[in-house]
Design an enzyme around this catalytic site. Structure first.
Site, short mmCIF file in Angstrom:
data_model
loop_
_atom_site.label_atom_id
_atom_site.label_comp_id
_atom_site.label_asym_id
_atom_site.label_seq_id
_atom_site.Cartn_x
_atom_site.Cartn_y
_atom_site.Cartn_z
N GLU A 1 -23.39 -11.06 -26.84
CA GLU A 1 -22.41 -9.99 -27.11
C GLU A 1 -21.04 -10.61 -27.38
O GLU A 1 -20.37 -11.09 -26.45
CB GLU A 1 -22.32 -9.03 -25.93
CG GLU A 1 -21.30 -7.91 -26.14
CD GLU A 1 -21.14 -6.98 -24.94
OE1 GLU A 1 -21.65 -7.32 -23.85
OE2 GLU A 1 -20.49 -5.94 -25.10
N GLU B 1 -11.08 -11.98 -24.26
CA GLU B 1 -12.18 -12.08 -23.29
C GLU B 1 -13.11 -13.26 -23.55
O GLU B 1 -14.00 -13.53 -22.76
CB GLU B 1 -12.95 -10.75 -23.24
CG GLU B 1 -12.03 -9.60 -22.82
CD GLU B 1 -12.75 -8.29 -22.57
OE1 GLU B 1 -13.88 -8.31 -22.06
OE2 GLU B 1 -12.18 -7.23 -22.89
N ASP C 1 -20.74 -4.67 -29.78
CA ASP C 1 -20.01 -3.67 -28.99
C ASP C 1 -18.88 -3.13 -29.87
O ASP C 1 -18.03 -3.89 -30.34
CB ASP C 1 -19.46 -4.34 -27.72
CG ASP C 1 -18.67 -3.40 -26.83
OD1 ASP C 1 -17.81 -2.66 -27.34
OD2 ASP C 1 -18.90 -3.42 -25.60
N THR C 2 -18.89 -1.81 -30.09
CA THR C 2 -17.93 -1.22 -31.03
C THR C 2 -16.48 -1.37 -30.55
O THR C 2 -15.57 -1.46 -31.37
CB THR C 2 -18.24 0.28 -31.26
OG1 THR C 2 -18.29 0.94 -29.99
CG2 THR C 2 -19.57 0.45 -31.97
N HIS D 1 -15.18 -3.99 -28.94
CA HIS D 1 -14.74 -5.34 -29.30
C HIS D 1 -14.65 -5.50 -30.82
O HIS D 1 -13.70 -6.10 -31.34
CB HIS D 1 -15.69 -6.39 -28.71
CG HIS D 1 -15.70 -6.40 -27.22
ND1 HIS D 1 -14.62 -6.78 -26.47
CD2 HIS D 1 -16.66 -6.05 -26.33
CE1 HIS D 1 -14.90 -6.67 -25.18
NE2 HIS D 1 -16.14 -6.23 -25.06
N HIS E 1 -23.60 -1.65 -27.92
CA HIS E 1 -22.79 -0.90 -26.97
C HIS E 1 -21.91 0.05 -27.77
O HIS E 1 -21.06 -0.39 -28.55
CB HIS E 1 -21.87 -1.84 -26.17
CG HIS E 1 -22.51 -2.39 -24.95
ND1 HIS E 1 -22.01 -3.48 -24.27
CD2 HIS E 1 -23.62 -1.99 -24.25
CE1 HIS E 1 -22.78 -3.73 -23.22
NE2 HIS E 1 -23.76 -2.85 -23.19
N ARG F 1 -12.28 2.76 -24.39
CA ARG F 1 -13.33 2.65 -23.37
C ARG F 1 -13.65 3.96 -22.66
O ARG F 1 -14.40 3.98 -21.68
CB ARG F 1 -12.96 1.60 -22.29
CG ARG F 1 -12.98 0.16 -22.76
CD ARG F 1 -14.38 -0.30 -22.98
NE ARG F 1 -14.53 -1.74 -22.80
CZ ARG F 1 -15.63 -2.41 -23.14
NH1 ARG F 1 -16.66 -1.76 -23.66
NH2 ARG F 1 -15.71 -3.70 -22.96
N GLU G 1 -21.33 2.64 -23.23
CA GLU G 1 -20.59 1.82 -22.27
C GLU G 1 -19.19 2.40 -22.13
O GLU G 1 -18.46 2.54 -23.11
CB GLU G 1 -20.51 0.36 -22.72
CG GLU G 1 -19.78 -0.50 -21.70
CD GLU G 1 -19.81 -1.98 -22.04
OE1 GLU G 1 -20.17 -2.78 -21.17
OE2 GLU G 1 -19.46 -2.35 -23.18
MN MN Z 1 -20.00 -4.24 -24.07
#
Ligand code: MN
Length: 291
Positions: free
Chosen positions: A154, A160, A187-188, A190, A213, A219, A248
């Site tokens: 991911e 991060e 993950d959309t 990120h 995700h 978030r 998520e």
């Molecule tokens: Mn994620």
């Protein structure tokens, strides 16, 4: 997720929507609440299989009729994106433990920040640290393959990780790894920070895309941020993606301070996990059906 592998686009929910740990009571609440809404599986952050009642989790999954996948994010002292052998060895042991936990609960996927620490680095990744990450993941992937488990990579935003921030970088990394059970995890949240667009990220991931995700720009609740989920799901449909899609979301209403600190969660996104998970399930079903 063994019970649902034939489902097209099975829907999952991250356990962090429900709980901040994996005690027996938390496991029951997360699994039964996910099943009640109609989710096909729950994503469980990896725990040491020696420190939790694994059989309790297995019984709950069976009685609720849903599957599970496992996620993990390495930390600074378990980083494999490093030239320090002792740190890398701890990371490899942790990844192996996550694979073993997944095997013990019948999960067929382990994904997350498996290739580096999830931290704000103060330096670039080096060729040697990238090579080390590839070597470790090659061994972990072999261990996973022997248990029928896929390993997910991911990519995350620049704050991060310093190693994989885009789908294109991640696709190259996975091709260099050369293991057929390693997939790209998009993950959309990120992708929104780093890509030209969400559809462009899907195209760059190509056939390696294996896990998603769905996470808003802030978030919180799906559909209340700036992300173009209509364009995203249209591109997924165009590429024929049939894999899992997992909601998520994090709120300080649920997560303990230690976890919130790691992911930079300083606000309460929502107060009721049932409302958040139910709205997300409807949102994802609707977008998948429309595209
Ligand atoms: Mn994620």
């Amino acid at each position: 997720m063994a019970a649902n592998t034939t489902t097209v686009n099975p829907l999952g929910v991250h356990a962090g929507v429900w709980v901040g740990d994996w005690s027996d009571d938390s496991a029951r609440f997360a699994i039964e609440s996910s099943a009640a809404i109609g989710y096909d599986f729950v994503e469980i952050p990896a725990v040491d299989p020696r420190e939790v009642d694994v059989a309790h989790t297995v019984r709950l999954l069976e009685s609720s009729g849903i599957g599970a996948v496992v996620s993990i994010a390495l930390a600074e002292d378990t980083d494999i994106n490093t030239e320090q052998a002792a740190v890398s060895a701890r990371g490899e042991a942790l990844l192996n433990s996550a694979v073993d936990f997944a095997g013990a609960i019948g999960a067929d996927y382990v994904g997350g920040v498996t290739y580096s620490a999830m931290i704000k680095y103060d330096h670039s990744a080096t060729a040697a640290s990238r090579d080390n990450s590839l070597a470790v993941l090659g061994r972990v992937a072999a261990r996973a393959r022997a248990r029928g488990i896929r390993l997910g990579v991911e990519y995350v935003n620049r704050y991060e990780s310093n190693l994989l921030n885009t789908a294109a970088q991640t696709a190259r990394f996975i091709r260099d790894l050369g293991a057929d059970n390693v997939v790209l995890h998009l993950d959309t949240f990120h992708a929104n920070s780093e890509e030209l667009s969400l559809p462009a990220a899907v195209r760059d991931a190509g056939a390696l895309l294996g896990y998603i995700h769905a996470s808003e720009s802030h978030r919180g609740l799906l559909g209340t941020g700036v992300l173009d989920f209509t364009g995203f799901f249209a591109e997924l449909a165009a590429t024929g993606y049939t894999g899992p899609v997992t909601f998520e979301s994090f709120s300080s209403a649920v997560l303990p301070r230690s976890t919130s600190n790691t992911i930079g969660l300083w606000r309460e996104s929502w107060s009721d996990p049932h409302d958040a998970a139910r709205a997300a399930h409807a949102f994802l079903r609707e977008h998948l059906a429309a595209s």
